[in-house]
Design a protein around this motif. Structure first.
Motif, PDB file in Angstrom:
ATOM      1  N   PRO A  82       0.804  -1.231   0.000  1.00 41.14           N
ATOM      2  CA  PRO A  82       0.000   0.000   0.000  1.00 41.14           C
ATOM      3  C   PRO A  82       0.834   1.277   0.000  1.00 41.14           C
ATOM      4  O   PRO A  82       0.527   2.226  -0.723  1.00 41.14           O
ATOM      5  N   GLU A  92       0.863   4.148  -2.987  1.00 38.48           N
ATOM      6  CA  GLU A  92       0.548   5.564  -2.776  1.00 38.48           C
ATOM      7  C   GLU A  92       1.662   6.451  -3.318  1.00 38.48           C
ATOM      8  O   GLU A  92       1.405   7.457  -3.992  1.00 38.48           O
ATOM      9  N   ARG A  93       2.906   6.090  -3.049  1.00 44.71           N
ATOM     10  CA  ARG A  93       4.029   6.885  -3.558  1.00 44.71           C
ATOM     11  C   ARG A  93       4.057   6.868  -5.080  1.00 44.71           C
ATOM     12  O   ARG A  93       4.268   7.902  -5.731  1.00 44.71           O
ATOM     13  N   ASN A 140       1.559   6.207  -7.243  1.00 46.37           N
ATOM     14  CA  ASN A 140       0.429   6.928  -7.831  1.00 46.37           C
ATOM     15  C   ASN A 140       0.554   8.431  -7.638  1.00 46.37           C
ATOM     16  O   ASN A 140       0.095   9.209  -8.481  1.00 46.37           O
ATOM     17  N   SER A 141       1.173   8.850  -6.529  1.00 45.30           N
ATOM     18  CA  SER A 141       1.410  10.271  -6.315  1.00 45.30           C
ATOM     19  C   SER A 141       2.322  10.822  -7.407  1.00 45.30           C
ATOM     20  O   SER A 141       2.068  11.888  -7.984  1.00 45.30           O
ATOM     21  N   ALA A 193      -0.676  13.444  -0.631  1.00 48.11           N
ATOM     22  CA  ALA A 193      -1.654  12.379  -0.409  1.00 48.11           C
ATOM     23  C   ALA A 193      -1.137  11.289   0.529  1.00 48.11           C
ATOM     24  O   ALA A 193      -1.826  10.863   1.452  1.00 48.11           O
ATOM     25  N   SER A 194       0.087  10.829   0.297  1.00 43.86           N
ATOM     26  CA  SER A 194       0.643   9.753   1.116  1.00 43.86           C
ATOM     27  C   SER A 194       0.754  10.178   2.570  1.00 43.86           C
ATOM     28  O   SER A 194       0.444   9.407   3.484  1.00 43.86           O
ATOM     29  N   GLY A 219      -2.625  10.090   4.144  1.00 42.12           N
ATOM     30  CA  GLY A 219      -3.033   8.712   4.421  1.00 42.12           C
ATOM     31  C   GLY A 219      -2.356   8.158   5.662  1.00 42.12           C
ATOM     32  O   GLY A 219      -2.980   7.463   6.462  1.00 42.12           O
ATOM     33  N   THR A 239      -6.167   5.931   5.593  1.00 40.74           N
ATOM     34  CA  THR A 239      -6.646   6.138   4.230  1.00 40.74           C
ATOM     35  C   THR A 239      -8.137   6.445   4.175  1.00 40.74           C
ATOM     36  O   THR A 239      -8.572   7.329   3.437  1.00 40.74           O
ATOM     37  N   VAL A 242      -5.041   9.939  -5.846  1.00 43.22           N
ATOM     38  CA  VAL A 242      -3.904   9.102  -5.467  1.00 43.22           C
ATOM     39  C   VAL A 242      -4.346   8.036  -4.476  1.00 43.22           C
ATOM     40  O   VAL A 242      -4.065   6.844  -4.641  1.00 43.22           O
ATOM     41  N   LEU A 243      -5.067   8.444  -3.441  1.00 39.13           N
ATOM     42  CA  LEU A 243      -5.448   7.521  -2.364  1.00 39.13           C
ATOM     43  C   LEU A 243      -6.440   6.461  -2.839  1.00 39.13           C
ATOM     44  O   LEU A 243      -6.299   5.275  -2.513  1.00 39.13           O
ATOM     45  N   SER A 281      -4.864   3.823  -5.292  1.00 41.03           N
ATOM     46  CA  SER A 281      -3.848   3.048  -4.570  1.00 41.03           C
ATOM     47  C   SER A 281      -4.501   2.001  -3.686  1.00 41.03           C
ATOM     48  O   SER A 281      -4.043   0.848  -3.617  1.00 41.03           O
TER      49      SER A 281
END
Length: 425
Positions: A136, A140-141, A143-144, A276-277, A280, A285, A328-329, A332
């Protein structure tokens, strides 16, 4: 979580580079194609046909496309789709150079580019969690970074480049986008070859597509994740339909100022994708998704009540930040909890719901502005977003998200690592 676990593999850099280059080309074509159409006709309905043609593949083939991606090798699907789009644009560039363009041809091109995008985007969405072994934090990283690059290239760099290249000739921006797709295809071919998911019992394509769609609707977390962009698209398209009119009539903004207004939203999107990360990790999240959705609704409410362009720009920047973080969240989390064998179908079902919702939003915005006032669609959009936030908050709560991640953990831990990298198909 250790730094080793959170280190992105080398293959991701090539995937990021491929999508960044492709996004730049997309931005070029996104600006150039409507302007090229404008050189052929001033009929608003004809121009609308070209715009709408690009969304039709998702409406017609979204779920079936996901089922095909779940059957095919995902890396091969990506580079074949990009190679096909490069060849298509090169052909159209030749037609432009020979003065053989028509609205019908541009509509067909928009449709085929959308079809290629359906297969590439769905395959890339399914490929990424396999590449990152469904971690996860890594998702997240990753997709960011992907979202940030997409916003920067298609939102900032691409459109002005497309307008500038068009001044050199109608064929030039099309050829530039063809080159971007070709470079992307070459990079994708160098990605590591990943094992295909264990095949299901042989079923018809339609039955497999239906199974993927029903998987989304039966799972409360996935349904909550799908409802956000679907309802969000109704709201945002209602706003987008009247935004230029609202900016001109209510805020006194000229064409240049309207461009700055859109830039403010894109800038917020970059910021949201970047934080975003951290959101989360800090909030969980589920709570972070609820907060970003609420921020979007409140920001649109602020936009509707904005007394001047500066407040409107700030509201759009805040809305863009909420959207950037959400985009992003949400994906992911979906990539972390969906079984590999269903990833293509689940991703395409969610995207199709969002795409189907968009025309309703455009119609709603136009009708409300005509029947009432240009601010009314903005207030209605804010109400929709805040209602959606309340409805989906329990569906994607931290408790449900953590339970879904625990249930998906065995598949992530037993995933087969990538095989040795090579460049053959």
């Amino acid at each position: 979580m250790t730094s080793d676990i959170r280190k992105l593999p080398p293959g991701f850099g090539r995937l990021w580079s491929a999508q960044t280059i492709s996004s730049l080309g997309d931005g070029v074509t996104h600006a150039a194609l409507p302007l090229i159409a404008l050189t052929l006709t001033r009929d608003p309905m004809a121009l609308a046909v070209v715009t709408a043609a690009g969304t039709l593949p998702w409406l017609l083939f979204g779920v079936l496309g996901g089922a095909l991606v779940d059957r095919w090798d995902r890396r091969r699907t990506m580079w074949v789709a990009d190679t096909a789009r490069a060849a298509l644009l090169a052909t159209v560039a030749a037609a432009a150079a020979l003065d053989m363009l028509s609205i019908a041809l541009l509509a067909a091109v928009a449709f085929l580019l959308g079809l290629g995008g359906l297969f590439f985007d769905t395959a890339a969405t399914a490929f990424l969690p396999d590449l990152l072994r469904r971690e996860p934090a890594l998702l997240e990283r990753a997709n960011s970074r992907l979202r940030g690059a997409q916003t920067a290239m298609s939102g900032f760099a691409g459109p002005p480049a497309g307008s500038a290249l068009l001044a050199l000739g109608r064929a030039v921006p099309l050829l530039a986008d063809a080159v971007s797709f070709l470079l992307s295809a070459l990079l994708v071919r160098t990605l590591p070859a990943l094992p295909r998911p264990v095949p299901e019992a042989r079923e018809s394509l339609l039955r497999q597509a239906r199974a993927g769609a029903s998987y989304v609707f039966r799972d409360r977390v996935l349904l909550g994740l799908a409802l956000r962009p679907a309802v969000g698209n109704v709201a945002f398209l209602a706003v987008e339909t009247v935004l230029a009119l609202f900016a001109h009539d209510r805020l006194g903004i000229d064409a240049y100022g309207f461009g700055l207004l859109l830039t403010a939203e894109a800038t917020g999107g970059l910021l949201g994708a970047g934080i975003a990360s951290a959101l989360g990790r800090r909030l969980g999240t589920g709570t972070a998704l609820t907060c970003t959705a609420a921020v979007e609704g409140l920001a649109i409410l602020g936009l509707a009540a904005a007394p001047n362009p500066y407040v409107a720009g700030a509201a759009l920047a805040v809305c863009g930040a909420g959207m950037g973080a959400t985009m992003v969240l949400g994906p992911s989390l979906r990539q972390a909890i969906v079984p590999a064998r269903l990833m293509g179908r689940v991703a395409s079902t969610s995207r199709m719901l969002a795409m189907c919702a968009a025309p309703f939003g455009a119609f709603l915005g136009g009708w409300l502005a005509t029947a009432y006032d240009v601010r009314t669609p903005l207030y209605a959009a804010a109400g929709l977003l805040l209602t959606m936030t309340a409805v989906t908050a329990s569906m994607t709560s931290n408790r449900r998200v953590e339970a879904a991640l625990r249930a998906a953990a065995p598949e992530a831990h037993t995933a087969t690592p990538p095989v040795a990298e090579h460049t053959t198909a």
